[in-house]
Design a protein around this motif. Structure first.
Motif, PDB file in Angstrom:
ATOM      1  N   LYS A   1       0.838  -1.195   0.000  1.00 23.78           N
ATOM      2  CA  LYS A   1       0.000   0.000   0.000  1.00 23.78           C
ATOM      3  C   LYS A   1       0.874   1.246   0.000  1.00 23.78           C
ATOM      4  CE  LYS A   1      -4.095  -1.937   2.276  1.00 23.78           C
ATOM      5  NZ  LYS A   1      -5.038  -1.812   3.427  1.00 23.78           N
ATOM      6  N   LEU A   2       0.419   2.261  -0.706  1.00 27.31           N
ATOM      7  CA  LEU A   2       1.145   3.524  -0.768  1.00 27.31           C
ATOM      8  C   LEU A   2       1.320   4.109   0.628  1.00 27.31           C
ATOM      9  CD1 LEU A   2       0.732   6.338  -3.339  1.00 27.31           C
ATOM     10  CD2 LEU A   2       0.449   6.904  -0.929  1.00 27.31           C
ATOM     11  N   ILE A   3       2.534   4.568   0.930  1.00 27.01           N
ATOM     12  CA  ILE A   3       2.837   5.205   2.213  1.00 27.01           C
ATOM     13  C   ILE A   3       2.447   6.678   2.125  1.00 27.01           C
ATOM     14  CG2 ILE A   3       4.663   5.787   3.850  1.00 27.01           C
ATOM     15  CD1 ILE A   3       6.214   3.327   2.757  1.00 27.01           C
ATOM     16  N   PRO A   4       1.474   7.132   2.917  1.00 23.63           N
ATOM     17  CA  PRO A   4       0.952   8.497   2.756  1.00 23.63           C
ATOM     18  C   PRO A   4       2.001   9.601   2.820  1.00 23.63           C
ATOM     19  CG  PRO A   4      -0.509   7.214   4.157  1.00 23.63           C
ATOM     20  CD  PRO A   4       0.709   6.365   3.925  1.00 23.63           C
ATOM     21  N   LYS A   5       3.022   9.445   3.679  1.00 24.30           N
ATOM     22  CA  LYS A   5       4.008  10.517   3.827  1.00 24.30           C
ATOM     23  C   LYS A   5       4.801  10.756   2.547  1.00 24.30           C
ATOM     24  CE  LYS A   5       7.920   7.722   5.520  1.00 24.30           C
ATOM     25  NZ  LYS A   5       8.857   7.477   6.623  1.00 24.30           N
ATOM     26  N   THR A   6       4.799   9.798   1.639  1.00 23.37           N
ATOM     27  CA  THR A   6       5.560   9.973   0.404  1.00 23.37           C
ATOM     28  C   THR A   6       4.925  11.024  -0.508  1.00 23.37           C
ATOM     29  OG1 THR A   6       4.412   8.119  -0.674  1.00 23.37           O
ATOM     30  CG2 THR A   6       6.479   7.629   0.460  1.00 23.37           C
ATOM     31  N   LEU A   7       3.654  11.316  -0.291  1.00 26.02           N
ATOM     32  CA  LEU A   7       3.017  12.384  -1.077  1.00 26.02           C
ATOM     33  C   LEU A   7       3.711  13.720  -0.822  1.00 26.02           C
ATOM     34  CD1 LEU A   7      -0.733  11.409  -0.574  1.00 26.02           C
ATOM     35  CD2 LEU A   7       0.626  11.112  -2.664  1.00 26.02           C
ATOM     36  N   ASP A   8       4.128  13.948   0.417  1.00 27.90           N
ATOM     37  CA  ASP A   8       4.856  15.175   0.734  1.00 27.90           C
ATOM     38  C   ASP A   8       6.207  15.210   0.026  1.00 27.90           C
ATOM     39  OD1 ASP A   8       2.865  16.231   2.375  1.00 27.90           O
ATOM     40  OD2 ASP A   8       3.653  15.237   4.165  1.00 27.90           O
ATOM     41  N   LYS A   9       6.833  14.051  -0.122  1.00 31.30           N
ATOM     42  CA  LYS A   9       8.109  14.001  -0.838  1.00 31.30           C
ATOM     43  C   LYS A   9       7.928  14.375  -2.307  1.00 31.30           C
ATOM     44  CE  LYS A   9      10.598  10.700   2.050  1.00 31.30           C
ATOM     45  NZ  LYS A   9      11.669  11.647   2.382  1.00 31.30           N
ATOM     46  N   ILE A  10       6.854  13.890  -2.902  1.00 30.46           N
ATOM     47  CA  ILE A  10       6.571  14.259  -4.293  1.00 30.46           C
ATOM     48  C   ILE A  10       6.406  15.776  -4.408  1.00 30.46           C
ATOM     49  CG2 ILE A  10       4.963  13.986  -6.228  1.00 30.46           C
ATOM     50  CD1 ILE A  10       4.169  11.263  -4.904  1.00 30.46           C
ATOM     51  N   ARG A  11       5.658  16.354  -3.487  1.00 29.50           N
ATOM     52  CA  ARG A  11       5.447  17.807  -3.510  1.00 29.50           C
ATOM     53  C   ARG A  11       6.771  18.554  -3.337  1.00 29.50           C
ATOM     54  NH1 ARG A  11       1.206  16.055   0.151  1.00 29.50           N
ATOM     55  NH2 ARG A  11      -0.769  15.927  -0.993  1.00 29.50           N
ATOM     56  N   GLU A  12       7.626  18.041  -2.450  1.00 33.34           N
ATOM     57  CA  GLU A  12       8.927  18.679  -2.220  1.00 33.34           C
ATOM     58  C   GLU A  12       9.790  18.648  -3.478  1.00 33.34           C
ATOM     59  OE1 GLU A  12      11.190  17.972   1.515  1.00 33.34           O
ATOM     60  OE2 GLU A  12       9.518  16.641   2.011  1.00 33.34           O
ATOM     61  N   VAL A  13       9.813  17.493  -4.123  1.00 30.03           N
ATOM     62  CA  VAL A  13      10.624  17.376  -5.334  1.00 30.03           C
ATOM     63  C   VAL A  13      10.088  18.300  -6.421  1.00 30.03           C
ATOM     64  CG1 VAL A  13      11.391  15.834  -7.169  1.00 30.03           C
ATOM     65  CG2 VAL A  13      11.367  15.025  -4.814  1.00 30.03           C
ATOM     66  N   ARG A  14       8.772  18.341  -6.574  1.00 30.30           N
ATOM     67  CA  ARG A  14       8.191  19.213  -7.597  1.00 30.30           C
ATOM     68  C   ARG A  14       8.508  20.672  -7.298  1.00 30.30           C
ATOM     69  NH1 ARG A  14       7.935  18.734 -12.344  1.00 30.30           N
ATOM     70  NH2 ARG A  14       6.783  16.772 -12.262  1.00 30.30           N
ATOM     71  N   ALA A  15       8.472  21.061  -6.038  1.00 25.41           N
ATOM     72  CA  ALA A  15       8.805  22.443  -5.666  1.00 25.41           C
ATOM     73  C   ALA A  15      10.266  22.753  -5.976  1.00 25.41           C
ATOM     74  CB  ALA A  15       8.511  22.670  -4.186  1.00 25.41           C
ATOM     75  N   MET A  16      11.153  21.790  -5.707  1.00 22.67           N
ATOM     76  CA  MET A  16      12.573  21.983  -6.005  1.00 22.67           C
ATOM     77  C   MET A  16      12.800  22.164  -7.504  1.00 22.67           C
ATOM     78  SD  MET A  16      14.043  19.055  -3.396  1.00 22.67           S
ATOM     79  CE  MET A  16      15.753  19.109  -3.924  1.00 22.67           C
ATOM     80  N   LEU A  17      12.102  21.359  -8.297  1.00 22.76           N
ATOM     81  CA  LEU A  17      12.236  21.465  -9.750  1.00 22.76           C
ATOM     82  C   LEU A  17      11.675  22.787 -10.267  1.00 22.76           C
ATOM     83  CD1 LEU A  17      11.243  17.820 -10.745  1.00 22.76           C
ATOM     84  CD2 LEU A  17      13.532  18.811 -10.845  1.00 22.76           C
ATOM     85  N   ASN A  18      10.510  23.168  -9.727  1.00 31.04           N
ATOM     86  CA  ASN A  18       9.894  24.423 -10.162  1.00 31.04           C
ATOM     87  C   ASN A  18      10.782  25.619  -9.831  1.00 31.04           C
ATOM     88  OD1 ASN A  18       7.683  23.071 -11.146  1.00 31.04           O
ATOM     89  ND2 ASN A  18       6.375  23.489  -9.375  1.00 31.04           N
TER      90      ASN A  18
ATOM     91  N   LYS B   1      -6.292   2.741  -9.003  1.00 33.61           N
ATOM     92  CA  LYS B   1      -7.242   3.659  -9.640  1.00 33.61           C
ATOM     93  C   LYS B   1      -7.817   4.645  -8.637  1.00 33.61           C
ATOM     94  CE  LYS B   1      -8.375  -0.103 -12.787  1.00 33.61           C
ATOM     95  NZ  LYS B   1      -9.344  -1.177 -13.100  1.00 33.61           N
ATOM     96  N   ASP B   2      -7.812   4.271  -7.358  1.00 35.85           N
ATOM     97  CA  ASP B   2      -8.389   5.130  -6.324  1.00 35.85           C
ATOM     98  C   ASP B   2      -7.456   6.254  -5.891  1.00 35.85           C
ATOM     99  OD1 ASP B   2     -10.735   3.595  -6.243  1.00 35.85           O
ATOM    100  OD2 ASP B   2      -9.869   2.206  -4.776  1.00 35.85           O
ATOM    101  N   ASN B   3      -6.134   6.046  -6.013  1.00 37.59           N
ATOM    102  CA  ASN B   3      -5.218   7.087  -5.509  1.00 37.59           C
ATOM    103  C   ASN B   3      -4.345   7.731  -6.573  1.00 37.59           C
ATOM    104  OD1 ASN B   3      -3.077   5.278  -6.011  1.00 37.59           O
ATOM    105  ND2 ASN B   3      -2.971   4.574  -3.900  1.00 37.59           N
ATOM    106  N   VAL B   4      -4.450   7.290  -7.822  1.00 38.08           N
ATOM    107  CA  VAL B   4      -3.556   7.816  -8.859  1.00 38.08           C
ATOM    108  C   VAL B   4      -3.742   9.312  -9.070  1.00 38.08           C
ATOM    109  CG1 VAL B   4      -5.100   7.244 -10.790  1.00 38.08           C
ATOM    110  CG2 VAL B   4      -2.630   7.422 -11.166  1.00 38.08           C
ATOM    111  N   LYS B   5      -4.977   9.793  -8.937  1.00 38.40           N
ATOM    112  CA  LYS B   5      -5.209  11.237  -9.093  1.00 38.40           C
ATOM    113  C   LYS B   5      -4.493  12.015  -7.993  1.00 38.40           C
ATOM    114  CE  LYS B   5      -7.588  14.633 -11.137  1.00 38.40           C
ATOM    115  NZ  LYS B   5      -7.301  15.765 -10.259  1.00 38.40           N
ATOM    116  N   THR B   6      -4.407  11.435  -6.808  1.00 36.70           N
ATOM    117  CA  THR B   6      -3.743  12.102  -5.685  1.00 36.70           C
ATOM    118  C   THR B   6      -2.256  12.306  -5.959  1.00 36.70           C
ATOM    119  OG1 THR B   6      -5.320  11.093  -4.158  1.00 36.70           O
ATOM    120  CG2 THR B   6      -3.306  11.991  -3.207  1.00 36.70           C
ATOM    121  N   VAL B   7      -1.595  11.284  -6.515  1.00 33.44           N
ATOM    122  CA  VAL B   7      -0.161  11.431  -6.777  1.00 33.44           C
ATOM    123  C   VAL B   7       0.093  12.379  -7.945  1.00 33.44           C
ATOM    124  CG1 VAL B   7       0.449   9.220  -5.751  1.00 33.44           C
ATOM    125  CG2 VAL B   7      -0.012   9.329  -8.189  1.00 33.44           C
TER     126      VAL B   7
END
Length: 217
Positions: free
Chosen positions: A146-163, A179-185
């Motif tokens: 199952k997806l680890i929820p805290k990793t969503l923050d890591k995705i946001r951090e990386v995207r902010a660094m790139l931006n 299919k239930d969480n792909v929109k979230t990531v």
């Protein structure tokens, strides 16, 4: 553009060729191939002979994820058997830049990955050196987690660094995608989506098409 990369780790290997054809026909752009050595991660998966044998089955981009120690040892071999993108783990080498340079020397795209507990700050020196960053959303080594929820923050951090650096580097996510969480990531900033069980458990073609529709493709 959002990209679907079905992970053959979850495929039915007695029907692998047919399932690859199904996801290809559905429109999946990449094929994710997990290479595990039983050292960097506990599991052993498949290696060069499998990749070489399926290369002629499709023109899809081969998205090869090396979960192996000291990956620089095998870059040349993986490049020569048909890998298009070669991703390695920051934690698996003492010299990530040397691995990146080796991948690029064979004309391949380079990706760098981090585990869920690795701080995104370790990626800072490589943001403009690679074509893709893979944020693991589960502990690497096993499918079906199952997806680890805290990793969503890591995705946001990386995207902010790139931006902040005005970089268009792809962000890939791998682990527990459904299919239930792909929109979230996607909303968190990822644009290359690895999905294993969500594609290959059931009708692979139909599942891939449904995920691509959610991705807006």
């Amino acid at each position: 553009m959002n990209i679907l990369s079905p992970s053959i780790l979850a495929a039915d290997f007695k029907n692998l060729g047919h399932q690859i054809a199904d996801v290809d026909k559905a429109g999946a752009q990449y094929l994710h191939i997990d290479v595990m050595d039983g050292v960097f991660v506990p599991s052993i998966s498949f290696g060069m002979p499998v990749i070489e044998s399926i290369r002629s089955a499709t023109d899809m981009v081969f998205d090869v994820h090396l979960m192996i120690t000291d990956p620089i040892r095998y870059i040349e071999e993986f490049a020569k058997i048909g890998s298009d993108i070669i991703t390695f783990h920051q934690e698996a080498t003492d010299d990530p830049q040397a691995v990146i340079d080796k991948i690029h020397s064979f004309g391949k795209r380079a990706g760098i990955s981090i585990k869920p507990d690795t701080p995104v700050s370790v990626l800072a020196p490589y943001l403009d050196k690679v074509e893709m960053i893979l944020v693991m959303t589960v502990e690497p080594g096993f499918g079906g987690q199952k997806l680890i929820p805290k990793t969503l923050d890591k995705i946001r951090e990386v995207r902010a660094m790139l931006n902040e650096k005005n970089l268009s580097t792809d962000i890939q996510v791998d682990g527990g995608i459904s299919k239930d969480n792909v929109k979230t990531v996607i909303d968190a900033g990822a644009n290359v989506i690895v999905a294993g069980s969500a594609v290959f458990k059931g009708n692979a073609g139909d599942n891939a098409a449904e995920l691509l529709k959610i991705l807006g493709n």
